[in-house]
Design an enzyme around this catalytic site. Structure first.
Site, PDB file in Angstrom:
ATOM      1  N   SER A 118      -1.167   9.049   2.206  1.00 29.82           N
ATOM      2  CA  SER A 118      -1.899   8.387   3.342  1.00 29.82           C
ATOM      3  C   SER A 118      -1.574   9.149   4.730  1.00 29.82           C
ATOM      4  CB  SER A 118      -1.239   6.970   3.633  1.00 29.82           C
ATOM      5  OG  SER A 118      -1.291   6.463   4.782  1.00 29.82           O
ATOM      6  N   GLN A 140      -5.655  11.034   1.916  1.00 33.15           N
ATOM      7  CA  GLN A 140      -6.478   9.949   2.935  1.00 33.15           C
ATOM      8  C   GLN A 140      -6.161  10.102   4.350  1.00 33.15           C
ATOM      9  OE1 GLN A 140      -4.561   6.926   4.480  1.00 33.15           O
ATOM     10  NE2 GLN A 140      -6.289   6.526   5.467  1.00 33.15           N
ATOM     11  N   LYS A 254     -13.845   5.190   2.010  1.00 33.38           N
ATOM     12  CA  LYS A 254     -13.061   4.011   1.477  1.00 33.38           C
ATOM     13  C   LYS A 254     -13.123   2.771   2.567  1.00 33.38           C
ATOM     14  CE  LYS A 254      -8.447   2.738   0.137  1.00 33.38           C
ATOM     15  NZ  LYS A 254      -7.819   1.843   1.353  1.00 33.38           N
ATOM     16  N   HIS A 278      -9.321  -3.106   1.394  1.00 33.89           N
ATOM     17  CA  HIS A 278      -7.875  -2.753   1.806  1.00 33.89           C
ATOM     18  C   HIS A 278      -7.077  -3.800   1.231  1.00 33.89           C
ATOM     19  CE1 HIS A 278      -6.319   0.142   4.655  1.00 33.89           C
ATOM     20  NE2 HIS A 278      -5.268  -0.742   4.741  1.00 33.89           N
ATOM     21  N   SER A 310      -8.762  -3.225  -4.957  1.00 37.48           N
ATOM     22  CA  SER A 310      -8.329  -4.228  -4.306  1.00 37.48           C
ATOM     23  C   SER A 310      -8.053  -5.486  -5.476  1.00 37.48           C
ATOM     24  CB  SER A 310      -9.217  -4.868  -3.209  1.00 37.48           C
ATOM     25  OG  SER A 310      -9.271  -3.996  -2.182  1.00 37.48           O
TER      26      SER A 310
HETATM   27  C1  FNR Z   1      -2.282  -0.055   2.027  1.00 37.33           C
HETATM   28  N1  FNR Z   1      -3.526   0.396   2.037  1.00 37.33           N
HETATM   29  C2  FNR Z   1      -3.849   1.626   2.594  1.00 37.33           C
HETATM   30  N2  FNR Z   1      -5.156   2.004   2.797  1.00 37.33           N
HETATM   31  C3  FNR Z   1      -5.201   3.355   3.215  1.00 37.33           C
HETATM   32  O1  FNR Z   1      -6.387   3.896   3.015  1.00 37.33           O
HETATM   33  N3  FNR Z   1      -4.369   4.114   3.898  1.00 37.33           N
HETATM   34  C4  FNR Z   1      -3.013   3.303   4.139  1.00 37.33           C
HETATM   35  O2  FNR Z   1      -2.062   4.090   4.835  1.00 37.33           O
HETATM   36  C5  FNR Z   1      -2.671   2.100   3.616  1.00 37.33           C
HETATM   37  N4  FNR Z   1      -1.541   1.366   3.557  1.00 37.33           N
HETATM   38  C6  FNR Z   1      -1.313   0.320   2.950  1.00 37.33           C
HETATM   39  C7  FNR Z   1       0.063  -0.145   2.831  1.00 37.33           C
HETATM   40  C8  FNR Z   1       0.276  -1.286   2.267  1.00 37.33           C
HETATM   41  C9  FNR Z   1       1.975  -1.914   2.169  1.00 37.33           C
HETATM   42  C10 FNR Z   1      -0.760  -1.674   1.431  1.00 37.33           C
HETATM   43  C11 FNR Z   1      -0.274  -2.955   0.302  1.00 37.33           C
HETATM   44  C12 FNR Z   1      -1.972  -1.273   1.312  1.00 37.33           C
HETATM   45  C13 FNR Z   1      -4.707  -0.240   1.227  1.00 37.33           C
HETATM   46  C14 FNR Z   1      -4.377   0.416   0.021  1.00 37.33           C
HETATM   47  O3  FNR Z   1      -4.856   1.946  -0.205  1.00 37.33           O
HETATM   48  C15 FNR Z   1      -5.239  -0.359  -1.312  1.00 37.33           C
HETATM   49  O4  FNR Z   1      -6.786  -0.312  -0.594  1.00 37.33           O
HETATM   50  C16 FNR Z   1      -4.768  -1.735  -1.362  1.00 37.33           C
HETATM   51  O5  FNR Z   1      -3.526  -1.748  -1.598  1.00 37.33           O
HETATM   52  C17 FNR Z   1      -5.652  -2.358  -2.760  1.00 37.33           C
HETATM   53  O6  FNR Z   1      -4.994  -3.478  -3.099  1.00 37.33           O
HETATM   54  P1  FNR Z   1      -3.817  -3.883  -4.016  1.00 37.33           P
HETATM   55  O7  FNR Z   1      -4.012  -3.120  -5.357  1.00 37.33           O
HETATM   56  O8  FNR Z   1      -2.778  -3.667  -3.558  1.00 37.33           O
HETATM   57  O9  FNR Z   1      -4.411  -5.356  -4.438  1.00 37.33           O
END
Ligand code: FNR
Length: 385
Positions: A118, A140, A254, A278, A310
């Site tokens: 990230s 990302q 995304k 997300h 997700s």
């Molecule tokens: C995220 N997500 C996320 N997405 C992204 O593109 N950059 C980021 O820095 C973050 N940071 C982030 C922090 C935390 C604590 C979470 C839980 C999520 C979103 C992540 O990439 C993804 O889309 C979701 O976590 C998918 O859903 P599930 O698997 O957690 O249900």
């Protein structure tokens, strides 16, 4: 080995194999702020609920005497991967464990799960690349307003071997997340996240020129400016051409939920999209992510790579997403829970468990390969459950 240890030996893993207990185990292991941030969602978490309910509406119809072995390998953007599962990009991994992104990247590499770094990371491109070793890695982007910073980030990602670029569009600002507002997350974040992007030479030079002070002397101020530059951006579709021009690898958007946006991504020369909301952390009240997957696959699936995330918690969730046309999935929170519970080993246990559960689900459903995992293995039902 998780399976045989659990079934046949007295040696137990530390992290629970029950996806429903994992979150509770993490809650006990983490601070209130860290747990609230990781587990939390937007608003009343209606979209988080919808993400799970969307899976419940599809049921697998298993076939017997088909196969005991499964070929889970897939090709993504011209490269072969052993299975269709990637670690979702997650910011501020220091919240879960002191080894930050480097610890989780190492865990992923050891179980052959690609790691997506990230932009909101506390470890540098270079350190994460070193931790990945031979393991595959993507980058990302939270897309800064400042083109010079964007170009600098893309250049460093390329130089350090990050294969694909995932540009997250749904989080140009943080949403209304009650748990974070109530626990005072942002000041907390600024306290521990001071390395956010601060290793970027272009950002540093601009900060120092603008403020007349060194990043080292003003880490909190610099972190705040950095956060504002990524969560305050103001782009439109035409700007995607700029990314296309400045990144010569796979370009993936995304946060796509609308079929029109999927088509527009194709028009701007993107190679893929991630159908994602997300994890229900942005627009509360938005539709469950799996619900929109089939229509998006029907619209653009022949012309670009559709990925999904997700709400994935089990192996059969992954089978369902693949059957509905995703080429691969990202998994987020469960791995962070494992990382919080027991560091690198905990994250590995969660990932290995998910890989095993996925393999078993494919085999028991009688689906011998990813190519055979098509919509006819599913039926849509009304009763949920
Ligand atoms: C995220 N997500 C996320 N997405 C992204 O593109 N950059 C980021 O820095 C973050 N940071 C982030 C922090 C935390 C604590 C979470 C839980 C999520 C979103 C992540 O990439 C993804 O889309 C979701 O976590 C998918 O859903 P599930 O698997 O957690 O249900």
């Amino acid at each position: 080995s998780i399976y045989s240890n659990g079934m046949f030996s007295s040696s137990r893993q530390v992290t629970t194999t029950d996806p429903r207990q994992l979150e509770e185990q993490a809650r006990k292991a983490l601070s209130l702020q860290s747990y609230s941030y990781i587990a939390g969602g937007a608003g009343e978490k209606a979209t988080m609920d919808s993400n799970r309910l969307a899976f419940r509406q599809w049921k697998l119809i298993p076939k017997m005497l088909k196969t005991t072995e499964v070929d889970t390998s897939v090709e993504l953007f011209g490269e072969k991967y052993p299975h269709p599962i990637l670690m979702a990009p997650i910011g501020v991994q220091a919240l879960a464990h002191r080894d930050k992104e480097t610890g989780l990247a190492a865990a992923c590499a050891e179980v052959d799960v690609p790691y997506i770094l990230s932009t909101a990371s506390g470890s540098s491109f270079e350190d994460v690349a070193a931790s990945c070793g031979e393991g595959k890695k993507w980058y990302q982007l939270y897309w800064p307003n400042d083109n010079d910073i964007t170009v600098s980030l893309l250049k460093r990602a390329k130089e350090n071997g990050y294969k694909a670029l995932v540009v997250t569009l749904d989080t140009w600002t943080l949403a209304w997340r009650p748990a974070d507002l109530d626990t005072g997350y942002l000041p907390f974040l600024a306290g521990i996240g001071t390395e956010f992007g601060l290793t970027d030479p272009v950002f540093r030079a601009k900060f120092e020129a603008d403020t007349g002070s060194k990043v080292e002397d003003e880490p909190l101020g610099a972190a705040r400016v950095w956060l504002q530059s990524i969560f305050g951006a103001n782009h439109n579709w035409e700007d995607v051409a700029f990314l296309r021009k400045n990144w010569d690898g796979p370009l993936i958007l995304k946060g796509i939920q609308h079929v029109d946006d999927a088509r527009t991504a194709l028009k701007y020369g993107c190679d893929g999209i991630v159908v994602s909301n997300h994890g229900g952390r942005q627009l509360d009240g938005a539709i469950g992510s799996l619900e929109v997957l089939p229509e998006i696959v029907d619209a653009v699936g022949k012309d670009m790579t559709v990925l999904f995330d997700s709400g994935i918690r089990t192996g059969s969730d992954i089978v369902k997403a693949i059957a509905l046309g995703a080429k691969a999935v990202f998994v987020g929170r469960p791995v962070m829970y494992g990382y919080g519970i027991n560091g690198k080993e905990g994250a590995k246990e969660v990932l290995q468990g998910l890989l095993a559960d996925f393999y078993l689900s494919m085999a028991i459903a009688g689906i011998p390969s990813i190519a055979d995992c098509r919509r006819e293995v599913l039926r849509r039902v009304q009763y949920g459950g």
